[in-house]
Design a protein around this motif. Structure first.
Motif, mmCIF file in Angstrom:
data_model
loop_
_atom_site.group_PDB
_atom_site.id
_atom_site.type_symbol
_atom_site.label_atom_id
_atom_site.label_comp_id
_atom_site.label_asym_id
_atom_site.label_seq_id
_atom_site.Cartn_x
_atom_site.Cartn_y
_atom_site.Cartn_z
ATOM 1 N N MET A 1 36.663 43.860 77.474
ATOM 2 C CA MET A 1 37.295 45.013 77.933
ATOM 3 C C MET A 1 38.187 45.848 77.839
ATOM 4 S SD MET A 1 35.056 45.134 81.748
ATOM 5 C CE MET A 1 34.327 46.680 81.644
ATOM 6 N N ALA A 2 37.946 46.362 77.280
ATOM 7 C CA ALA A 2 39.288 47.690 76.703
ATOM 8 C C ALA A 2 39.079 48.639 76.976
ATOM 9 C CB ALA A 2 39.722 47.638 75.144
ATOM 10 N N ALA A 3 40.893 49.518 76.918
ATOM 11 C CA ALA A 3 40.179 50.787 78.017
ATOM 12 C C ALA A 3 41.662 51.558 77.370
ATOM 13 C CB ALA A 3 40.613 51.010 79.124
ATOM 14 N N GLY A 4 41.149 52.803 76.727
ATOM 15 C CA GLY A 4 42.617 54.013 75.538
ATOM 16 C C GLY A 4 42.643 55.046 75.869
ATOM 17 N N GLY A 5 43.025 55.431 74.291
ATOM 18 C CA GLY A 5 42.594 57.287 74.581
ATOM 19 C C GLY A 5 44.238 57.888 75.299
ATOM 20 N N ALA A 6 43.852 59.356 74.704
ATOM 21 C CA ALA A 6 45.142 60.394 75.252
ATOM 22 C C ALA A 6 45.071 59.540 77.037
ATOM 23 C CB ALA A 6 44.210 61.382 75.247
ATOM 24 N N ARG B 1 32.941 42.607 72.541
ATOM 25 C CA ARG B 1 33.874 43.863 73.320
ATOM 26 C C ARG B 1 33.263 45.352 73.650
ATOM 27 N NH1 ARG B 1 39.154 44.598 71.054
ATOM 28 N NH2 ARG B 1 40.257 47.392 71.482
ATOM 29 N N VAL B 2 33.849 45.789 75.021
ATOM 30 C CA VAL B 2 33.546 46.786 75.373
ATOM 31 C C VAL B 2 34.711 47.724 75.543
ATOM 32 C CG1 VAL B 2 32.367 47.885 77.124
ATOM 33 C CG2 VAL B 2 31.075 45.938 76.774
ATOM 34 N N GLY B 3 34.535 48.783 75.296
ATOM 35 C CA GLY B 3 35.968 49.751 75.211
ATOM 36 C C GLY B 3 35.917 50.897 75.526
ATOM 37 N N ILE B 4 36.258 50.964 76.350
ATOM 38 C CA ILE B 4 36.145 52.485 76.852
ATOM 39 C C ILE B 4 37.118 53.342 76.896
ATOM 40 C CG2 ILE B 4 36.161 54.361 79.649
ATOM 41 C CD1 ILE B 4 35.982 50.271 78.851
ATOM 42 N N ALA B 5 37.076 54.813 76.001
ATOM 43 C CA ALA B 5 38.135 55.681 75.842
ATOM 44 C C ALA B 5 38.056 57.231 75.822
ATOM 45 C CB ALA B 5 38.827 55.851 74.644
ATOM 46 N N ILE C 1 34.698 61.179 77.273
ATOM 47 C CA ILE C 1 35.009 59.779 77.757
ATOM 48 C C ILE C 1 33.739 58.547 77.006
ATOM 49 C CG2 ILE C 1 34.950 58.318 79.749
ATOM 50 C CD1 ILE C 1 35.373 60.290 81.196
ATOM 51 N N ALA C 2 34.360 58.073 75.656
ATOM 52 C CA ALA C 2 33.886 57.261 75.241
ATOM 53 C C ALA C 2 33.126 55.903 75.929
ATOM 54 C CB ALA C 2 33.193 57.165 73.579
ATOM 55 N N VAL C 3 31.755 54.731 75.780
ATOM 56 C CA VAL C 3 31.461 53.938 76.205
ATOM 57 C C VAL C 3 31.340 52.844 74.776
ATOM 58 C CG1 VAL C 3 31.038 52.050 77.359
ATOM 59 C CG2 VAL C 3 31.622 54.160 79.063
ATOM 60 N N GLU D 1 30.965 58.557 63.752
ATOM 61 C CA GLU D 1 32.463 58.934 63.672
ATOM 62 C C GLU D 1 32.596 60.787 65.109
ATOM 63 O OE1 GLU D 1 29.396 59.132 61.368
ATOM 64 O OE2 GLU D 1 30.813 57.441 60.383
ATOM 65 N N SER D 2 31.382 60.455 65.321
ATOM 66 C CA SER D 2 32.391 62.034 66.612
ATOM 67 C C SER D 2 32.864 61.628 67.797
ATOM 68 C CB SER D 2 30.501 62.989 66.505
ATOM 69 O OG SER D 2 29.863 62.303 67.152
ATOM 70 N N THR D 3 31.972 60.030 68.075
ATOM 71 C CA THR D 3 32.481 59.635 69.308
ATOM 72 C C THR D 3 33.848 59.659 69.987
ATOM 73 O OG1 THR D 3 32.558 57.702 68.558
ATOM 74 C CG2 THR D 3 30.118 58.382 69.006
ATOM 75 N N ALA D 4 34.656 59.621 70.544
ATOM 76 C CA ALA D 4 36.188 59.547 70.642
ATOM 77 C C ALA D 4 36.761 57.902 70.768
ATOM 78 C CB ALA D 4 36.364 60.259 72.690
ATOM 79 N N TYR D 5 36.235 56.879 71.268
ATOM 80 C CA TYR D 5 36.162 55.617 70.813
ATOM 81 C C TYR D 5 36.625 55.236 69.286
ATOM 82 C CZ TYR D 5 36.556 50.838 71.281
ATOM 83 O OH TYR D 5 37.732 49.342 70.766
#
Length: 430
Positions: free
Chosen positions: A254-259, A291-295, A309-311, A416-420
């Motif tokens: 599980m990974a988290a990131g972004g602004a 892998r699951v990402g949240i950004a 918030i993209a999952v 391409e339009s998703t935050a992640y």
């Protein structure tokens, strides 16, 4: 001399013809004046006193017909429904009812399914028509549109049927397992095995009841009554912590990131439940060692700044035929997998209502075998707070707890339009 006589004869004949024509024209004019004109039959003057005022305030579509079945008065709603066209009542069954009522004076009522004009989809318009005599010459037709009421009733029936079915499954399993435990009272291993199964079914039943309560709450409560600025990174951390055990059992990273330093305005509990449902689905529908990402990121929009918030997961994906239905209550892309993971089919319905009640939306991009990306889009704290003080929050209700007015539909977006996909490399969480 002959020429003069001919001219005189021609003049006499012309005079006689002119007199005849004038006489015929005079008589025709008198006849037309004595006959009532079409417009004189269809003016408000023929209506009994006060009827015009009453018809103007009715919610039902109203049409008044004269003895020739011509429309004397029709409300704008009657034209909108397509009941009146070219000064005539366009629905033959209603016209027959009006004629029968004019003949015997009896009040008649019937429910009809009419074709809906302009949709091209063959949808029926459900109406209730009531015909009554109005004076000695006129007939009053009142038409009530029942389409929305019938649709809401169908939603309610489906909801009750689905809830009954979903509750019956674990309850029936618990009953059978309890009998099995009693029959195997002298076999400790069998008792332990059946007791474990009972615990699983009891947990499933508890989760179902809790999600029904959550769905009822988000549909009937105003989330902005107790609204506050909510930090997005805290919501992400809470969602990750909620699913840490399931992810660890499947060795899912599980990974988290972004602004950073992003805030939304709303009910913290509902927002945490919505994001938690998205992350939990991503873990449950992902294969082991993926892998699951949240950004999260800030995006510009005409109505103000929004937070996305993209999952994203690397799971089985969603087929095109399922994308339009995944936000419906109790709908499951893979029922067998949902039973194995304890899914109830209510998680995405809750997400949809939380997003809508906060002035946002949830979208999905997915391809079979390539995974899915669910994006929760919400107004940023400042702009959302200002709008909340200016106007009441949007409500999703249908006259009963746990019922929405329409089945949820997803909005398709490209990856391409998703935050992640567009944010910096996320931080891997243990």
């Amino acid at each position: 001399m002959d020429v003069n006589a001919a001219v005189a004869a021609a003049a006499a004949i012309a005079g006689v013809l002119t007199g005849v024509i004038a006489m015929l024209a005079f008589r025709w004019s008198e006849r037309e004046q004595s006959r009532p004109t079409r417009s004189s039959l269809h003016t408000d003057a023929v209506l009994p006193p006060g009827v015009d005022t009453v018809l103007s305030v009715l919610r039902s579509s109203a049409v008044v017909l004269d003895e020739a079945d011509a429309v004397v008065k029709a409300s704008s709603a009657a034209y909108a429904l397509g009941l009146v066209r070219g000064g005539k009542l366009a629905v033959e069954p209603m016209l027959r009812m009006a004629r029968d009522t004019r003949r015997d004076g009896e009040i008649r009522q019937v429910e009809l399914d009419l074709p809906r004009r302009g949709t091209g989809r063959g949808e029926a318009l459900a109406v209730s028509a009531r015909v009554a005599p109005l004076g000695s010459r006129l007939v009053l037709l009142l038409v009530e549109d029942l389409t929305e009421a019938r649709r809401i009733e169908a939603v309610r029936r489906d909801f009750v049927a689905n809830v009954s079915h979903e509750l019956k499954t674990p309850v029936g399993a618990l009953s059978l397992l309890s009998e099995a435990v009693m029959d195997a009272s002298e076999d400790p291993e069998a008792v332990e095995r059946f007791a474990g199964r009972m615990q699983i079914e009891a947990t499933r039943l508890t989760n179902l009841v809790q999600e029904l309560i959550d769905l009822s709450r988000v549909q009937n409560d105003d989330p902005l009554e107790d609204a506050e600025p909510v930090r997005v990174d805290e919501l992400v951390a809470e969602a990750v912590d909620r699913c840490r055990h399931q992810a660890g059992a499947k060795q899912i990273t599980m990974a988290a990131g972004g602004a950073a330093d992003l805030n939304v305005w709303g009910n913290r509990g509902q927002l945490a439940a919505a994001l938690g449902n998205l992350v939990e689905n991503a873990v449950n529908y992902s294969p082991a060692r993926t892998r699951v990402g949240i950004a999260a990121r800030r995006v510009h929009a005409p109505g103000g700044e929004h937070i996305e918030i993209a999952v994203t997961d690397q799971g089985i994906g969603i087929s095109d035929k399922d994308k339009e239905r995944i936000f419906e209550r109790f709908y499951r892309v893979d029922p067998a997998r949902s039973r194995a993971t304890g899914g109830t089919g209510l998680g995405l319905a809750i997400v949809k209502h939380v997003a809508a009640s906060h002035g946002g939306e949830v979208t999905v991009w997915s391809a079979e075998g390539q995974g899915s990306t669910f994006t929760l889009r919400l107004p940023e704290a400042g702009a959302a707070r200002d709008r909340a003080h200016q106007q009441p929050a949007r409500e999703i209700r249908a006259g009963g707890a746990g019922l929405d007015e329409e089945a949820g539909r997803s909005t398709l977006t490209s990856p391409e339009s998703t935050a992640y996909e567009t944010l910096p490399a996320p931080e891997v969480l243990p």
